[in-house]
Scaffold this active site. Structure first.
Site, PDB file in Angstrom:
ATOM      1  N   ASP A 213      -2.780  -7.967  -5.930  1.00  0.00           N
ATOM      2  CA  ASP A 213      -3.775  -8.070  -4.869  1.00  0.00           C
ATOM      3  C   ASP A 213      -3.116  -8.617  -3.608  1.00  0.00           C
ATOM      4  O   ASP A 213      -2.772  -9.799  -3.546  1.00  0.00           O
ATOM      5  CB  ASP A 213      -4.897  -8.991  -5.344  1.00  0.00           C
ATOM      6  CG  ASP A 213      -5.961  -9.248  -4.296  1.00  0.00           C
ATOM      7  OD1 ASP A 213      -5.933  -8.604  -3.229  1.00  0.00           O
ATOM      8  OD2 ASP A 213      -6.836 -10.106  -4.545  1.00  0.00           O
ATOM      9  N   VAL A 214      -2.964  -7.787  -2.582  1.00  0.00           N
ATOM     10  CA  VAL A 214      -2.258  -8.216  -1.376  1.00  0.00           C
ATOM     11  C   VAL A 214      -3.018  -9.311  -0.626  1.00  0.00           C
ATOM     12  O   VAL A 214      -2.428 -10.028   0.194  1.00  0.00           O
ATOM     13  CB  VAL A 214      -1.978  -7.034  -0.422  1.00  0.00           C
ATOM     14  CG1 VAL A 214      -1.099  -5.994  -1.093  1.00  0.00           C
ATOM     15  CG2 VAL A 214      -3.269  -6.421   0.089  1.00  0.00           C
TER      16      VAL A 214
ATOM     17  N   GLY B  21       0.825  -1.205   0.000  1.00  0.00           N
ATOM     18  CA  GLY B  21       0.000   0.000   0.000  1.00  0.00           C
ATOM     19  C   GLY B  21       0.856   1.249   0.000  1.00  0.00           C
ATOM     20  O   GLY B  21       0.573   2.216   0.717  1.00  0.00           O
ATOM     21  N   ALA B  22       1.891   1.243  -0.836  1.00  0.00           N
ATOM     22  CA  ALA B  22       2.961   2.233  -0.732  1.00  0.00           C
ATOM     23  C   ALA B  22       2.727   3.530  -1.488  1.00  0.00           C
ATOM     24  O   ALA B  22       3.549   4.449  -1.391  1.00  0.00           O
ATOM     25  CB  ALA B  22       4.277   1.612  -1.222  1.00  0.00           C
TER      26      ALA B  22
ATOM     27  N   ASN C 109       1.088  -2.378   5.284  1.00  0.00           N
ATOM     28  CA  ASN C 109       0.279  -1.167   5.410  1.00  0.00           C
ATOM     29  C   ASN C 109      -1.024  -1.222   4.610  1.00  0.00           C
ATOM     30  O   ASN C 109      -1.997  -0.552   4.967  1.00  0.00           O
ATOM     31  CB  ASN C 109       1.098   0.051   4.958  1.00  0.00           C
ATOM     32  CG  ASN C 109       0.237   1.271   4.770  1.00  0.00           C
ATOM     33  OD1 ASN C 109      -0.210   1.897   5.732  1.00  0.00           O
ATOM     34  ND2 ASN C 109      -0.039   1.625   3.510  1.00  0.00           N
TER      35      ASN C 109
ATOM     36  N   ARG D  97      -0.113   5.651  -1.484  1.00  0.00           N
ATOM     37  CA  ARG D  97      -1.056   6.657  -0.975  1.00  0.00           C
ATOM     38  C   ARG D  97      -0.995   6.735   0.540  1.00  0.00           C
ATOM     39  O   ARG D  97      -0.596   5.803   1.215  1.00  0.00           O
ATOM     40  CB  ARG D  97      -2.492   6.289  -1.385  1.00  0.00           C
ATOM     41  CG  ARG D  97      -2.744   6.247  -2.856  1.00  0.00           C
ATOM     42  CD  ARG D  97      -4.138   5.706  -3.162  1.00  0.00           C
ATOM     43  NE  ARG D  97      -5.184   6.497  -2.532  1.00  0.00           N
ATOM     44  CZ  ARG D  97      -6.462   6.131  -2.477  1.00  0.00           C
ATOM     45  NH1 ARG D  97      -6.836   4.966  -2.975  1.00  0.00           N
ATOM     46  NH2 ARG D  97      -7.359   6.914  -1.900  1.00  0.00           N
TER      47      ARG D  97
ATOM     48  N   TYR E  80     -13.730  -3.707   9.668  1.00  0.00           N
ATOM     49  CA  TYR E  80     -12.413  -3.063   9.730  1.00  0.00           C
ATOM     50  C   TYR E  80     -11.798  -3.229  11.122  1.00  0.00           C
ATOM     51  O   TYR E  80     -10.627  -3.567  11.251  1.00  0.00           O
ATOM     52  CB  TYR E  80     -12.567  -1.579   9.383  1.00  0.00           C
ATOM     53  CG  TYR E  80     -11.268  -0.826   9.267  1.00  0.00           C
ATOM     54  CD1 TYR E  80     -10.449  -0.976   8.154  1.00  0.00           C
ATOM     55  CD2 TYR E  80     -10.855   0.059  10.262  1.00  0.00           C
ATOM     56  CE1 TYR E  80      -9.261  -0.278   8.030  1.00  0.00           C
ATOM     57  CE2 TYR E  80      -9.673   0.765  10.148  1.00  0.00           C
ATOM     58  CZ  TYR E  80      -8.875   0.594   9.028  1.00  0.00           C
ATOM     59  OH  TYR E  80      -7.691   1.277   8.918  1.00  0.00           O
TER      60      TYR E  80
ATOM     61  N   ALA F 112     -12.432  -5.564  13.304  1.00  0.00           N
ATOM     62  CA  ALA F 112     -12.061  -6.967  13.481  1.00  0.00           C
ATOM     63  C   ALA F 112     -10.744  -7.278  12.782  1.00  0.00           C
ATOM     64  O   ALA F 112      -9.880  -7.983  13.329  1.00  0.00           O
ATOM     65  CB  ALA F 112     -13.171  -7.873  12.950  1.00  0.00           C
TER      66      ALA F 112
ATOM     67  N   LYS G 256      -8.286  -5.207  12.049  1.00  0.00           N
ATOM     68  CA  LYS G 256      -7.155  -4.540  12.679  1.00  0.00           C
ATOM     69  C   LYS G 256      -6.847  -5.106  14.069  1.00  0.00           C
ATOM     70  O   LYS G 256      -5.690  -5.174  14.485  1.00  0.00           O
ATOM     71  CB  LYS G 256      -7.418  -3.032  12.753  1.00  0.00           C
ATOM     72  CG  LYS G 256      -7.442  -2.352  11.383  1.00  0.00           C
ATOM     73  CD  LYS G 256      -6.148  -2.577  10.615  1.00  0.00           C
ATOM     74  CE  LYS G 256      -6.081  -1.786   9.316  1.00  0.00           C
ATOM     75  NZ  LYS G 256      -4.792  -1.975   8.604  1.00  0.00           N
TER      76      LYS G 256
END
Length: 248
Positions: free
Chosen positions: A62-63, A13-14, A89, A16, A154, A156, A158
């Site tokens: 797709d991570v 996710g580098a 990230n 933004r 979200y 859950a 994190k």
């Protein structure tokens, strides 16, 4: 400004928000960078790093796909010969109240945010254990500590990242691989930029410092955890939230 000189960092996710801020901070500290993201912005980010005189490369994908995670880690090692730092990230939101949330939206957030972090950690850990050195940094959220209306999926994901961080820290410590998390509060990014003014005002009331954080605030914590200064720090969650969740 060379705390990370000679180190190779893979950042998901580098392109933004927080990921971009971490990329910029690592670049200033001299790290070699392997960037993972979706979209055309990835090519521009890699070029930006190269223009700074750094060795940089990247891969789009797709991570949340375990096969992609392994491919990305393998390519990083192929290009740079090693992998010293992993920053998980990448993340998405699909907000809705619990009683209205679609199962597909719950599953997708878990797949990307939690399973994606797991897949990259697993592949990176294999490389780092062999070298007997590594730094893994997982970006979680204050929401994973406190919850937040409309974000059951979200929160859950994190919270799961925090538990996974603690477990991996215990498993990898003997191989000199540290695993820590950063839990940002409300940071000024595209994700928070769309909030209504009334919502922002309410949020600011809950932050003792009276302001939203910046990506630089989070990036500074990431540089610390990635550097030799944090060599005896593992299994920790560093909260970067202006004091809004003290004691959590």
């Amino acid at each position: 400004m060379d705390k990370l000189k000679g180190m190779t960092a893979l950042i998901t996710g580098a392109t933004r928000g927080i990921g971009r801020g971490i990329m910029e901070a690592f670049a200033r500290e001299g790290a070699e960078l392997f960037l993972v993201a979706r979209g055309a912005a990835l090519e521009d980010a890699v070029k930006h790093c190269r223009d700074l005189g750094l060795k940089a490369d990247g891969l789009a994908g797709d991570v949340g796909d375990p096969a992609f995670a392994k491919t990305a880690v393998d390519k990083c090692v192929e290009v740079f010969g090693k992998l010293d730092i992993l920053v998980n990230n990448a993340g998405i939101t699909r907000d809705s109240l619990l009683v209205r949330m679609k199962e597909a939206d719950f599953d997708e957030v878990i797949r990307v945010n939690l399973k994606g972090a797991y897949s990259f950690m697993q592949s990176a850990a294999i490389v780092m254990m062999k070298k007997r050195y590594g730094r893994i940094i997982n970006v979680t959220s204050v929401v994973g500590q406190t919850g937040n209306a409309g974000q059951a999926n979200y929160a859950a994901s994190k919270a799961g990242v925090v538990g996974m961080t603690m477990t991996a820290a215990r498993e990898l410590a003997s191989r000199n691989v540290t695993v820590n998390a950063i839990a940002p509060g409300f940071i000024t990014t595209d994700m928070t930029g769309g909030l209504q003014d009334k919502v922002k005002e309410k949020l600011l009331e809950s932050i003792p410092m009276g302001r939203f954080g910046s990506v630089e605030d989070v990036a500074g914590a990431a540089v610390y955890l990635a550097s030799g200064d944090a060599g005896y720090v593992t299994g920790q969650v560093i909260s970067v939230n202006g004091g809004m969740a003290m004691g959590v």
